[in-house]
Structures are given as structure tokens and as C-alpha cells.
Design an enzyme around this catalytic site. Structure first.
Site, PDB file in Angstrom:
ATOM      1  N   TRP A 134     -52.344   3.024 -15.142  1.00 11.06           N
ATOM      2  CA  TRP A 134     -51.420   4.108 -14.780  1.00 11.06           C
ATOM      3  C   TRP A 134     -50.958   4.786 -16.073  1.00 11.06           C
ATOM      4  O   TRP A 134     -50.542   4.101 -17.016  1.00 11.06           O
ATOM      5  CB  TRP A 134     -50.233   3.508 -14.019  1.00 11.06           C
ATOM      6  CG  TRP A 134     -49.162   4.476 -13.646  1.00 11.06           C
ATOM      7  CD1 TRP A 134     -49.318   5.735 -13.133  1.00 11.06           C
ATOM      8  CD2 TRP A 134     -47.754   4.259 -13.748  1.00 11.06           C
ATOM      9  NE1 TRP A 134     -48.101   6.305 -12.903  1.00 11.06           N
ATOM     10  CE2 TRP A 134     -47.117   5.424 -13.268  1.00 11.06           C
ATOM     11  CE3 TRP A 134     -46.959   3.197 -14.176  1.00 11.06           C
ATOM     12  CZ2 TRP A 134     -45.734   5.561 -13.222  1.00 11.06           C
ATOM     13  CZ3 TRP A 134     -45.587   3.325 -14.129  1.00 11.06           C
ATOM     14  CH2 TRP A 134     -44.986   4.490 -13.661  1.00 11.06           C
TER      15      TRP A 134
ATOM     16  N   LYS B 112     -42.346   2.698  -3.279  1.00 11.84           N
ATOM     17  CA  LYS B 112     -43.390   3.009  -2.297  1.00 11.84           C
ATOM     18  C   LYS B 112     -43.212   2.231  -1.000  1.00 11.84           C
ATOM     19  O   LYS B 112     -43.203   2.807   0.071  1.00 11.84           O
ATOM     20  CB  LYS B 112     -44.781   2.702  -2.878  1.00 11.84           C
ATOM     21  CG  LYS B 112     -44.934   2.959  -4.363  1.00 11.84           C
ATOM     22  CD  LYS B 112     -45.057   4.423  -4.714  1.00 11.84           C
ATOM     23  CE  LYS B 112     -44.863   4.599  -6.203  1.00 11.84           C
ATOM     24  NZ  LYS B 112     -45.505   5.726  -6.792  1.00 11.84           N
TER      25      LYS B 112
ATOM     26  N   ASP C 274     -47.619  -6.044 -12.698  1.00 13.74           N
ATOM     27  CA  ASP C 274     -46.919  -4.873 -12.179  1.00 13.74           C
ATOM     28  C   ASP C 274     -47.191  -4.799 -10.673  1.00 13.74           C
ATOM     29  O   ASP C 274     -48.348  -4.661 -10.254  1.00 13.74           O
ATOM     30  CB  ASP C 274     -47.426  -3.610 -12.902  1.00 13.74           C
ATOM     31  CG  ASP C 274     -46.628  -2.370 -12.506  1.00 13.74           C
ATOM     32  OD1 ASP C 274     -45.698  -2.477 -11.681  1.00 13.74           O
ATOM     33  OD2 ASP C 274     -46.947  -1.279 -13.021  1.00 13.74           O
TER      34      ASP C 274
HETATM   35  C1  LMR Z   1     -47.968   7.844  -9.454  1.00 17.25           C
HETATM   36  O1  LMR Z   1     -48.704   7.047 -10.062  1.00 17.25           O
HETATM   37  O2  LMR Z   1     -48.360   8.945  -9.089  1.00 17.25           O
HETATM   38  C2  LMR Z   1     -46.557   7.458  -9.121  1.00 17.25           C
HETATM   39  O3  LMR Z   1     -46.329   6.152  -9.543  1.00 17.25           O
HETATM   40  C3  LMR Z   1     -45.551   8.437  -9.580  1.00 17.25           C
HETATM   41  C4  LMR Z   1     -45.399   8.476 -11.071  1.00 17.25           C
HETATM   42  O4  LMR Z   1     -44.262   8.356 -11.536  1.00 17.25           O
HETATM   43  O5  LMR Z   1     -46.387   8.637 -11.809  1.00 17.25           O
END
Ligand code: LMR
Length: 398
Positions: A130, A246, A211
Site C-alpha cells: 500500500w 472498512k 497490518d
Molecule cells: C486505499 O488503499 O485506497 C485506502 O486504504 C484509502 C487510503 O487512505 O489510501
């Protein structure tokens, strides 16, 4: 003095929402930011949350500060959800935890805690991970390195390469793992793969950092905790960041949990004092509201039942949408085999297409998703799926 700072481009994920809002195309499609959406493109308030809000309104008699660690009922409920009701580490009181401002807040305070332990700590993150993991952990001063995870050519996990890399990490290095519904790829470890990772953690002495942002969106609330629970039963120490954005739909409330498993109850007490002091030094104490709602839901059997049903509905719907997209892409005659989308879990999938194609989908068809080719499955619906599949097919052909 601020004129010396460079202007920065929009955030790669959040910037998409702004661009989407400005687009006047009535057929625009938003598969960007990871928020759950219903068939009509709305992100509804869960029924369990609405009912908890009513109860909270009746019960709350003061707006005085809550305790530094947050609502203890929230913490206990979340720990039980993650580790399981009969968890050994919980029974042994080896877990320290604080309510945090979102999963992001949890990640950041755990990063700060790791820095207090050792300023030279190296954190290994999956390639890809991420996007916001990088600043959340890196800006705390931790050194970030990547381990191989996902092969875009085969749309599958490079497990052997991942294990070869992790076998060489140093004792005391930290390995960030996605508990379930890997963001951005949707490609999760199998039970056998989790077992191998847990054994490797024991053998090499790396610290697992899990996570958990999507518990319940993959295979089920209990099923999605498989890797985390296995690690907790295998290693002496680990850290966990959890989010309620979420699975409780509490995006704007910013509620999450930072938890640390220590080798024994004595160390756990020390860790509890340290993590509270980290939080105190950043934002003092957590906001109350979201944690109070989750506390009410998880301590009330009827609301818990309602909530579990709603999580199940969201999960099932996303599985159906995956199938719908694959079928529609097939109908449009695309050459690429997209059936891997059906194997992936949770809210995201990587389409495994080039960034130029993603950008053309945005500029020519008003379809918005991250350049990496990550799509938010929940942004698909029965009305837009055909338009989406046709846009992808047309762009791939050109
Ligand atoms: C995402 O990955 O789109 C979500 O977790 C929102 C974010 O804050 O990036």
C-alpha cells in the site's frame, strides 16, 4: 520560510477522488480510493453502526477525555476479534494495545515504538505494498526495504523469491505482512504459505508486523485472522495494526488499534507504558467516538450478529462483482486472461496492465484507478460493469 518547500503532486490514491469529482462525463467510473460502495455507488452507514450511535447518544453523559489507551471495551473486543476468543497470548496477558486514530495512526505509533527500540531498525515491505505504508513507516525514521511478492506477468505471488529474500533478513529486522486482502494486489498467502512464513520468523528471528485493514472482506472474519493467529502462536514477539475503517465502515471516525505481543506479561506492561507515551507525544489520546461505537457493537450480541451479517454481505457482494467483471471482460473478447481476479480477495485486484493503459482509460473513458493498475472492486456495479469491460477491452486493443 515555507516558500523553500517544493509543491507536491496530489497523493497517488486520494488525488484520484478529486480528479473523479471534477470529471463531467456522466458515465465516469470510480475504482480509486478503497471505500466500500453499494450498487448505487453509495458508502452506507452500517445498520449496526446506526443502532450503536443511538445507544451512544443515550449513554454518553460527558465529553471529558477518555483514558490514554482508549476505550478498554473497544480494545478487548478488537483483540478478541483478531486473536480469537480463546487466544493463548491474550490469556497470558502478553498483549499491550492502544486505540489509535485509524489504521494509519496505529501504523505510525508502532513505527515510532520500533524506533525507540532501535533507530537502525529495517522494515521489509512487500513489493508492491500500500503506497501509504512508505511515508507512515519511513517518515518515522525506519529504514524500508522490499521483499518480492507479486509477479505481474503471472498475476500470482512470487512465494519462493519472497522466502529466499526473507530467509536472509537479520534477526530483529521487521517484516510487514498484510493479514488478509493484500493491498494493492488482492493476492493472499495460502495457509501453507503462512505456515512457512511463521516457521521462517521463528528460525530467523525477524519481527512480524501484521497490518489488518480488511478483516472479514476476504474469506470471513475468523478465516481472515488465520495468519495473524498462527504467528501469535508461533513467535515470542510481533506487532499488529488494525483498522475499523472498512469492516465497520467507520472511515471518517478514524479508529484503529495498535497491538504489541511481547515475550511475557512483565515486558507487556513496559510496552503498554511505552506505546501510550508514544501516542501522548504525537496526539495525546485517541478520539472517542469511533472506538465507543465499536465497543458497543462488539459487546452487544445482537449488534455483533447484525454487524457480522453486514460484513458477510459486503464480502459476498465483492465476490459477485469479481465474477461479473471477469464474465464481462470475456464477453468483450479481451485476449488477456483475467480469471485471476476471481482468485483474489477483498477490495482490490491488480489488473496487471501497463500504467499507460491505466492513464488512457482515465483520459479517454473516465475510468479512475491507481496507476499501478489496482482497482477497487466495490466501485463496480451491475450498471457500470459493461461500460467498464468495454473500455478496458477497447484500450487494450488499441
Ligand atoms: C486505499 O488503499 O485506497 C485506502 O486504504 C484509502 C487510503 O487512505 O489510501
Amino acid at each position: 520560510m515555507f516558500e523553500t518547500l517544493p509543491a507536491l503532486p496530489p497523493d497517488p490514491i486520494l488525488g484520484l477522488s478529486a480528479a473523479y469529482k471534477e470529471d463531467s462525463n456522466p458515465k465516469k467510473i470510480d475504482l480509486g480510493v478503497g471505500v466500500y460502495k453499494d450498487e448505487y455507488g453509495n458508502t452506507p452507514i452500517l445498520k449496526a453502526v446506526s443502532q450503536a450511535q443511538v445507544l451512544l447518544q443515550e449513554r454518553e453523559t460527558s465529553k471529558v477525555y477518555i483514558t490514554p489507551q482508549g476505550h478498554q471495551g473497544f480494545i478487548d473486543g478488537m483483540l478478541s476479534l483478531m486473536f480469537g476468543e480463546h487466544s493463548q497470548v491474550l490469556g497470558d496477558t502478553r498483549v499491550a494495545a492502544v486505540q489509535a486514530p485509524g489504521g494509519c495512526g496505529a501504523l505510525r505509533i508502532l513505527a515510532e515504538l520500533l524506533m525507540r527500540c532501535n533507530e537502525d531498525t529495517v522494515v521489509w515491505v512487500s513489493d508492491p505494498t500500500w503506497a501509504n505504508h512508505i511515508p507512515l513507516l519511513g517518515d518515522a525514521g525506519l529504514t524500508l526495504k522490499t521483499y518480492p511478492y507479486f509477479d505481474k506477468d503471472t498475476a500470482s505471488i512470487k512465494f519462493d523469491e519472497m522466502m529466499d529474500c526473507l530467509a536472509k533478513v537479520k534477526k530483529g529486522d521487521v517484516v510487514l505482512l498484510h493479514g488478509c486482502c493484500h493491498n494493492p494486489t488482492g493476492a493472499d498467502l495460502s495457509k501453507e504459505q503462512w505456515q512457512a512464513v511463521a516457521e521462517l520468523a521463528v528460525n530467523t528471528g525477524f519481527l512480524p508486523f501484521v497490518d489488518v485493514a480488511y478483516q472479514g472482506f476476504g474469506d470471513g472474519i475468523e478465516e481472515d485472522a488465520y495468519g495473524l493467529r498462527l504467528l501469535a502462536n508461533s513467535v515470542d514477539e510481533m506487532v499488529i495494526a488494525a483498522s475499523c475503517s472498512k469492516n465497520f465502515g467507520l472511515y471518517r471516525e478514524r479508529v484503529g488499534l495498535a497491538a504489541i505481543v511481547s515475550q511475557n506479561a512483565t515486558v507487556s506492561k513496559i510496552t503498554q507504558s511505552q506505546i501510550q507515551s508514544v501516542a501522548r507525544g504525537i496526539y495525546s489520546m485517541p478520539p472517542s467516538y469511533g472506538g465507543a461505537l465499536v465497543d458497543i457493537i462488539l459487546s452487544n450480541p445482537s449488534l455483533t450478529h447484525t454487524w457480522r451479517g453486514e460484513v458477510s454481505d459486503m464480502r459476498e457482494r465483492m465476490i459477485t462483482l469479481r465474477e461479473l467483471l471477469v464474465t464481462n471482460l470475456h464477453k468483450q473478447g479481451v485476449h488477456k486472461d483475467f480469471s485471476f481476479i476471481n482468485q483474489q480477495k477483498g477490495m482490490f485486484s491488480f489488473l496487471c496492465i501497463a500504467p499507460e493503459i491505466v492513464q488512457r482509460l482515465r483520459s479517454e473513458h473516465s475510468v479512475y484507478f491507481v496507476d499501478s493498475s489496482r482497482i477497487n472492486i466495490a466501485g463496480i456495479n451491475k450498471t457500470n460493469v459493461e461500460v467498464l469491460a468495454k473500455a478496458i477491452a477497447d484500450t487494450l486493443k488499441k
